[in-house]
Design a protein around this motif. Sequence first.
Motif, short mmCIF file in Angstrom:
data_model
loop_
_atom_site.label_atom_id
_atom_site.label_comp_id
_atom_site.label_asym_id
_atom_site.label_seq_id
_atom_site.Cartn_x
_atom_site.Cartn_y
_atom_site.Cartn_z
N HIS A 119 0.82 -1.22 0.00
CA HIS A 119 0.00 0.00 0.00
C HIS A 119 0.85 1.27 0.00
O HIS A 119 0.53 2.24 -0.70
N HIS A 123 1.23 4.29 -2.91
CA HIS A 123 1.09 5.75 -2.78
C HIS A 123 2.16 6.48 -3.58
O HIS A 123 1.94 7.59 -4.06
N SER A 144 -1.36 10.31 6.39
CA SER A 144 -2.80 10.07 6.35
C SER A 144 -3.26 9.77 7.77
O SER A 144 -2.49 9.88 8.72
N HIS A 147 -1.21 6.44 8.47
CA HIS A 147 0.25 6.35 8.45
C HIS A 147 0.94 7.69 8.28
O HIS A 147 0.37 8.66 7.81
N ASP A 325 -6.53 7.21 -0.22
CA ASP A 325 -6.49 5.80 -0.61
C ASP A 325 -7.44 5.54 -1.77
O ASP A 325 -8.59 5.99 -1.74
#
Lengths: 362, 246
Positions: A119, A123, A144, A147, A325
């Motif tokens: 993931h 990004h 985010s 994270h 996301d």
Amino acid sequence: MTTAGGSTAPLVLGIESSCDETGVALVRGAQLLGHAVASSVDEHVRFGGVVPEIASRAHLEALLPTMRRACEEAGATLADVDAVAVTAGPGLAGALLVGVAAAKALALALDVPLLGVNHLVAHVAVDVLVSGALPERSVALLVSGGHTELLDVRSPAGEGVGALRVELLGQTLDDAAGEAFDKVARLLGLPYPGGPHVQRAAEGGDPAAIAFPRGLTAAHDLRRHPYDFSFSGLKTAVAREVDVHRRAGGELDERFVADVAASFSEAVADVLARKTVSAALDRGVRTVLLGGGVAANARVRGLLAERCEAAGLDLRVPPLRLCTDNGAMVAALGALALADGLGPSPLDLATDPGLPVSTVVV
Amino acid sequence: MLLLALDTSSAVGVALLDGERLLAQEQHLDPRRHGELLAPAVRSVLAAAGVDRRDLGAVAVGVGPAPFTGLRVGVVTALALSEALGVPVHGVSSLDALAATALAAAPASARGPLAGGFVVAADARRREVHWARVAVDDPSDALAGWRRTAGPDVSAPADVVTEGLPAVGRGAALYRDALPGPDVLAGASGQGQDSVALPLDPDPGVLGALVARRLAVGGELLPAQPLYLRRPDAQVPASLRPASSR
Ligand SMILES: [Zn+2]
């Protein structure tokens, strides 16, 4: 193979379900053809944070409708799909499992390769949909609600994603940047999610009104944690400020809230920008990538742009819909991996909530 | 019609049927690895029967009630297979499948202890069971010779309304004090050699046959959505950051 998208590169379906957004997208080469996202954010509002079980239930409900919307936008059907990419981690275990199980079933039914991807790297990879090939070297700041990471990304020219080397430079030691916004919003009596509400409240405020602490920026902290972040001290300082103000008979009036929100946002933006820029300069990297939902914050984006410009660094920020996301970032990374001959991932692929950033394809 | 049946309410179960006739099946007992085991099991069941996935006519899935995470793996797999193959998907109560499994497990002559009706109970974790009670009209017909008279419900084992009937299933086996019943049915000989252990989990082949029967003659089929019964735990984790992200 159809020619939807105008080229004969493989059509990759990407599925994202690591947190509270169900994203599905179709990418051919570096071209985004269709893209749909369903968010369960409204269902988490009254809890003030993402409730994993609610997010997992929402993923299951949203998955097929979201996939149909993405296919419709792309003018493609599932039969046109040449590979299925999915977020295998990091993220919430139960949420990841919904997307991965769906991706496996699709790969099996369509008889196409499955690609379980990282993931965080996705990004970074989403940038290819906007700016073309990844820069040979870059520092990526991902911020985010889930994270906060600073990554060193090496993508040797012409060698593709197979040669992609991603190294974790630093991360938050406590709250993610987005969580800090959520918690401060709560302290100020503002709704969840905190980011947009704190930003609105901060508009009329004075960013220099209160000198909030910048976590892990003192000299002795910088030695041990040059690129790590900490927002818990900042959150505590905001709580103390609100408390002192209340005890002095003050109310949470617009003026006070605006000053706290602006000063808090300034502290977050400052520490993010400072560490990102010094990481790039320390490592002789000329390009900075920004990703994650907190990229939506005008002060975070603005201050990083200012500091990058002052330091002569090139800042790349994908459009906001690609920062939060989404399935496009997963499909983009899947397409790069496929073009490089990486994968396929095995059908017994396990999700990994703590997948290290050095693993691009599982 | 070729039917692919899945159940992840407890074990991971996959079966392939032609009508009510079982062609191949696979079952794995590993409650924490539904996500890893299910898709390979689908592939190997198709391979074992020599069936191409494009020849499937429908997908059936047990929709619980069951603990959440594993159940969703089965349901989303069934939904995605159906979408990609362009075939219908049918949900069925996993407790109904367990009831049919229990009746089908023993030769008709040995179904005596269940013939007066019984309770099916699955492990709902947290010291609770998912349960239903059935009345038996024709013990020789495992698929349609019975009716559900209570449930599906979730409760503490001691709160299950058994009406004195024997209980079967993993939930019953876990809490025998509250939910007594046979673990083994005596065979026709009455000598013990041909006695049959009662299954603890729904058999995917029986689940498939149950759906095939209900498709043919009617009976309760459900949308492919989990039967949760419980509200979600509204617990926001202390931090969303994965524990071991370094
Ligand atoms: Zn993310």
